[in-house]
Write a protein that holds these residues in place. Structure first.
Motif, mmCIF file in Angstrom:
data_model
loop_
_atom_site.group_PDB
_atom_site.id
_atom_site.type_symbol
_atom_site.label_atom_id
_atom_site.label_comp_id
_atom_site.label_asym_id
_atom_site.label_seq_id
_atom_site.Cartn_x
_atom_site.Cartn_y
_atom_site.Cartn_z
ATOM 1 N N THR A 12 0.850 -1.193 0.000
ATOM 2 C CA THR A 12 0.000 0.000 0.000
ATOM 3 C C THR A 12 0.883 1.240 0.000
ATOM 4 O O THR A 12 1.797 1.344 0.821
ATOM 5 C CB THR A 12 -0.920 0.035 1.232
ATOM 6 N N VAL A 13 0.630 2.134 -0.936
ATOM 7 C CA VAL A 13 1.383 3.377 -1.002
ATOM 8 C C VAL A 13 0.413 4.536 -1.164
ATOM 9 O O VAL A 13 -0.715 4.359 -1.647
ATOM 10 C CB VAL A 13 2.409 3.392 -2.152
ATOM 11 N N ARG A 77 10.117 -0.117 -10.486
ATOM 12 C CA ARG A 77 10.048 1.148 -9.749
ATOM 13 C C ARG A 77 9.208 2.162 -10.501
ATOM 14 O O ARG A 77 9.086 2.118 -11.735
ATOM 15 C CB ARG A 77 11.460 1.722 -9.528
ATOM 16 N N LYS A 78 8.671 3.082 -9.712
ATOM 17 C CA LYS A 78 7.988 4.235 -10.293
ATOM 18 C C LYS A 78 8.160 5.393 -9.321
ATOM 19 O O LYS A 78 7.910 5.217 -8.127
ATOM 20 C CB LYS A 78 6.499 3.952 -10.534
ATOM 21 N N SER A 84 -4.471 5.280 -10.551
ATOM 22 C CA SER A 84 -4.779 4.299 -11.594
ATOM 23 C C SER A 84 -3.755 3.161 -11.660
ATOM 24 O O SER A 84 -3.948 2.208 -12.418
ATOM 25 C CB SER A 84 -4.864 4.987 -12.956
ATOM 26 N N ASP A 85 -2.688 3.276 -10.897
ATOM 27 C CA ASP A 85 -1.689 2.202 -10.885
ATOM 28 C C ASP A 85 -2.109 1.038 -9.994
ATOM 29 O O ASP A 85 -1.448 -0.012 -9.994
ATOM 30 C CB ASP A 85 -0.331 2.730 -10.410
ATOM 31 N N ALA A 86 -3.171 1.194 -9.234
ATOM 32 C CA ALA A 86 -3.638 0.109 -8.371
ATOM 33 C C ALA A 86 -4.008 -1.097 -9.222
ATOM 34 O O ALA A 86 -4.850 -1.007 -10.121
ATOM 35 C CB ALA A 86 -4.828 0.563 -7.556
ATOM 36 N N THR A 104 4.089 -14.969 -7.997
ATOM 37 C CA THR A 104 2.739 -15.053 -7.450
ATOM 38 C C THR A 104 2.029 -13.716 -7.428
ATOM 39 O O THR A 104 0.860 -13.637 -7.070
ATOM 40 C CB THR A 104 2.761 -15.639 -6.039
ATOM 41 N N GLY A 105 2.731 -12.674 -7.811
ATOM 42 C CA GLY A 105 2.083 -11.376 -7.933
ATOM 43 C C GLY A 105 2.169 -10.520 -6.689
ATOM 44 O O GLY A 105 2.287 -11.029 -5.567
ATOM 45 N N THR A 106 2.144 -9.221 -6.897
ATOM 46 C CA THR A 106 2.060 -8.236 -5.809
ATOM 47 C C THR A 106 0.862 -7.352 -6.073
ATOM 48 O O THR A 106 0.746 -6.762 -7.152
ATOM 49 C CB THR A 106 3.327 -7.368 -5.730
ATOM 50 N N SER A 107 -0.017 -7.298 -5.105
ATOM 51 C CA SER A 107 -1.203 -6.459 -5.227
ATOM 52 C C SER A 107 -0.887 -5.061 -4.704
ATOM 53 O O SER A 107 -0.436 -4.909 -3.566
ATOM 54 C CB SER A 107 -2.355 -7.069 -4.427
ATOM 55 N N LEU A 108 -1.106 -4.068 -5.530
ATOM 56 C CA LEU A 108 -0.798 -2.681 -5.156
ATOM 57 C C LEU A 108 -2.079 -1.916 -4.874
ATOM 58 O O LEU A 108 -2.987 -1.869 -5.710
ATOM 59 C CB LEU A 108 -0.025 -1.986 -6.275
ATOM 60 N N THR A 109 -2.149 -1.342 -3.700
ATOM 61 C CA THR A 109 -3.238 -0.441 -3.328
ATOM 62 C C THR A 109 -2.679 0.965 -3.232
ATOM 63 O O THR A 109 -1.615 1.173 -2.633
ATOM 64 C CB THR A 109 -3.860 -0.849 -1.978
#
Lengths: 112, 113
Positions: A12-13, A77-78, A84-86, A104-109
């Motif tokens: 979460t960022v 990185r960003k 909208s990057d979520a 397995t993926g990373t979910s970004l909130t």
């Protein structure tokens, strides 16, 4: 055997903050490395790829990734995240036989 | 630009039924790949075809079969469906000269009840 590890299941960022998603791979030869993004219910969109050459690769949507052979890493990185990057982010390695092995993926909130 | 087309986008089947998923690659792409992504899982490679011949095989169950046709489209046939087959099935295509430039379709969401 080929494998891809994404240590962070969920991140979460805050909007506008910088982002780094980690990816480590295990592959015997020179790897072909990829980052894909997947929005809910959608397909996989290629963000960027590394085949050879410059270890810092630029992708779409302002993303970049750096290949570090000594650390077997290909972190994404960003500098400034947008709401909208979520999405779900997958790191992948291309192996012999043209197969892709995904992490397995990373979910970004992204919070406002 | 044209993308990979998959049909149907959603499919609901009952256990023990059969299902056929279709994939239409990007024009001039000659290689097709199938992936299965279970709920909360990463995509798993099933099978690939180049010039209508199977080129590689991954974790595809024996109940599944696939083929590529002369127009390069591909079909994934799934029989004796099980609840565990519920997943998002992706097709990707590439040009053999650039095998790692795989472009993914939007997927077919299969629900087995």
């Amino acid at each position: 055997a080929q494998s891809v590890t994404q240590p962070d299941i969920h991140i979460t960022v805050s909007e506008g903050a910088s982002l780094e998603l980690r990816c480590n791979y295990s592959y015997g030869a020179t790897p072909y490395l990829f980052w894909y993004v997947q929005s809910p219910g959608q397909g996989l969109q290629l963000l960027l790829k590394y085949f050879s050459g410059d270890t810092l690769v630029q992708g779409i949507k302002g993303f970049e990734a750096e290949f570090k052979r000594s650390q077997s890493s290909f972190n994404l990185r960003k500098p400034s995240v947008h709401w909208s990057d979520a999405a779900e982010y997958f790191c992948a390695v291309g192996a012999a036989g043209n197969q892709f092995y995904f992490g397995t993926g990373t979910s970004l909130t992204v919070i406002p | 630009a044209a993308g990979v087309i998959q049909s149907p986008r959603h499919l609901i089947k009952e256990k023990r039924e059969t299902a056929t998923l279709k994939c239409y690659p990007i024009p001039r792409h000659d290689t097709v790949y199938w992936y299965q992504q279970g709920p909360g899982q990463d995509p798993q490679f099933l099978i690939s075809f180049y010039e209508k011949m199977q080129s590689d095989k991954g974790s595809i169950p024996d109940r599944f079969s696939a083929q590529q046709f002369s127009d390069y489209h591909s079909e994934l046939n799934m029989s004796s469906l099980e609840l565990g087959d519920s997943a998002l099935y992706f097709c990707a295509s590439s040009f053999q000269g650039a095998p790692y430039e795989q472009y993914f379709g939007p997927g077919t969401r299969l629900t087995v009840t």
